[in-house]
Motif scaffolding. Sequence first.
Motif, short mmCIF file in Angstrom:
data_model
loop_
_atom_site.label_atom_id
_atom_site.label_comp_id
_atom_site.label_asym_id
_atom_site.label_seq_id
_atom_site.Cartn_x
_atom_site.Cartn_y
_atom_site.Cartn_z
N ILE A 1 -3.35 5.76 -5.86
CA ILE A 1 -4.34 5.36 -6.84
C ILE A 1 -5.66 6.02 -6.47
N ALA A 2 -6.41 6.44 -7.49
CA ALA A 2 -7.71 7.08 -7.26
C ALA A 2 -8.71 6.59 -8.30
N VAL A 3 -9.94 6.36 -7.86
CA VAL A 3 -11.03 5.93 -8.73
C VAL A 3 -12.18 6.92 -8.56
N SER A 4 -12.67 7.46 -9.67
CA SER A 4 -13.73 8.46 -9.62
C SER A 4 -15.00 7.94 -10.25
N PHE A 5 -16.13 8.18 -9.55
CA PHE A 5 -17.45 7.87 -10.09
C PHE A 5 -18.22 9.16 -10.38
N GLY A 6 -17.48 10.25 -10.56
CA GLY A 6 -18.10 11.55 -10.81
C GLY A 6 -18.43 12.25 -9.52
N TRP A 7 -19.48 11.82 -8.85
CA TRP A 7 -19.89 12.45 -7.59
C TRP A 7 -19.12 11.93 -6.40
N CYS A 8 -18.44 10.79 -6.55
CA CYS A 8 -17.69 10.17 -5.45
C CYS A 8 -16.33 9.72 -5.95
N THR A 9 -15.28 10.02 -5.20
CA THR A 9 -13.93 9.60 -5.54
C THR A 9 -13.31 8.87 -4.36
N LEU A 10 -12.77 7.69 -4.60
CA LEU A 10 -12.07 6.92 -3.58
C LEU A 10 -10.59 6.91 -3.93
N SER A 11 -9.74 7.18 -2.96
CA SER A 11 -8.31 7.25 -3.26
C SER A 11 -7.49 6.67 -2.11
N LEU A 12 -6.28 6.24 -2.45
CA LEU A 12 -5.34 5.71 -1.46
C LEU A 12 -3.93 6.21 -1.79
N PRO A 13 -3.56 7.40 -1.33
CA PRO A 13 -2.18 7.86 -1.48
C PRO A 13 -1.28 7.23 -0.42
N VAL A 14 -0.03 7.03 -0.79
CA VAL A 14 0.99 6.48 0.13
C VAL A 14 2.20 7.39 0.08
N GLN A 15 2.79 7.67 1.23
CA GLN A 15 3.96 8.55 1.30
C GLN A 15 5.03 7.92 2.18
N VAL A 16 6.27 7.95 1.68
CA VAL A 16 7.42 7.44 2.43
C VAL A 16 8.29 8.63 2.80
N ASN A 17 8.41 8.90 4.10
CA ASN A 17 9.17 10.05 4.59
C ASN A 17 10.54 9.62 5.07
N PHE A 18 11.55 10.41 4.74
CA PHE A 18 12.92 10.12 5.16
C PHE A 18 13.37 11.18 6.16
N PHE A 19 13.34 10.80 7.45
CA PHE A 19 13.74 11.70 8.51
C PHE A 19 15.24 11.58 8.77
N GLY A 20 15.78 12.54 9.51
CA GLY A 20 17.19 12.48 9.83
C GLY A 20 17.54 11.29 10.71
#
Length: 206
Positions: free
Chosen positions: A137-156
């Motif tokens: 999710i990302a929220v932009s105020f034009g000059w400032c952007t706050l974001s929180l990406p999440v990633q799930v990795n599947f290792f061997g």
Amino acid sequence: MKKRMHIASALAALAIFASAAFAGTNESRDPLNCHRIEASWGFYRTGYFYPISGVRYETPALGIPLSLSAALRSYGSFYLVSIRSFDVSASVSYRFDIIPRFLLVTAGAGGTVAARLYNDTRSTASSGFYPYLTGGIAVSFGWCTLSLPVQVNFFGDGIGITGAPEAAFRLDFIGLFIRSELSVNHVWAGTTGLFADNYAGIRLYF
């Protein structure tokens, strides 16, 4: 030291040149839906100092609500490219523009080719390929952007989950960002590891 100063000088010159070339277009550029190129440097890792650097490119929506990204991350080096230990990643994400230019949610999938060509006793990472799911999710105020990406990795031999809160500050086409990647990796044999990689970098919007 001289080599690092040359790199810093080159980045500063690039920023000044590009700022002059693209000045005056700030209002028309959507930081959540444009081409983005970034370079980042990690400044410490939980438990010990370890340099990490990387470059990443992300497309805007490609006529349909999909965007692509590709990244190269180098370990043990501040110079963006390493021939001893690196990851090459690519992903595709579906975009949900909840509120255009303000609130964006994404969900997608990708894969990483990891190359570990020397033995580092501080790490259990090995060469190979692993797929992952990604969202955020990302929220932009034009000059400032706050974001929180999440990633799930599947290792061997296990699974890992990474959350990466980020704050990005933009002036026209160029900006700076800080990011903290918090990871929990679990090996099926029963071992769980916690990591916190912290980054600062420069990003171009066009």
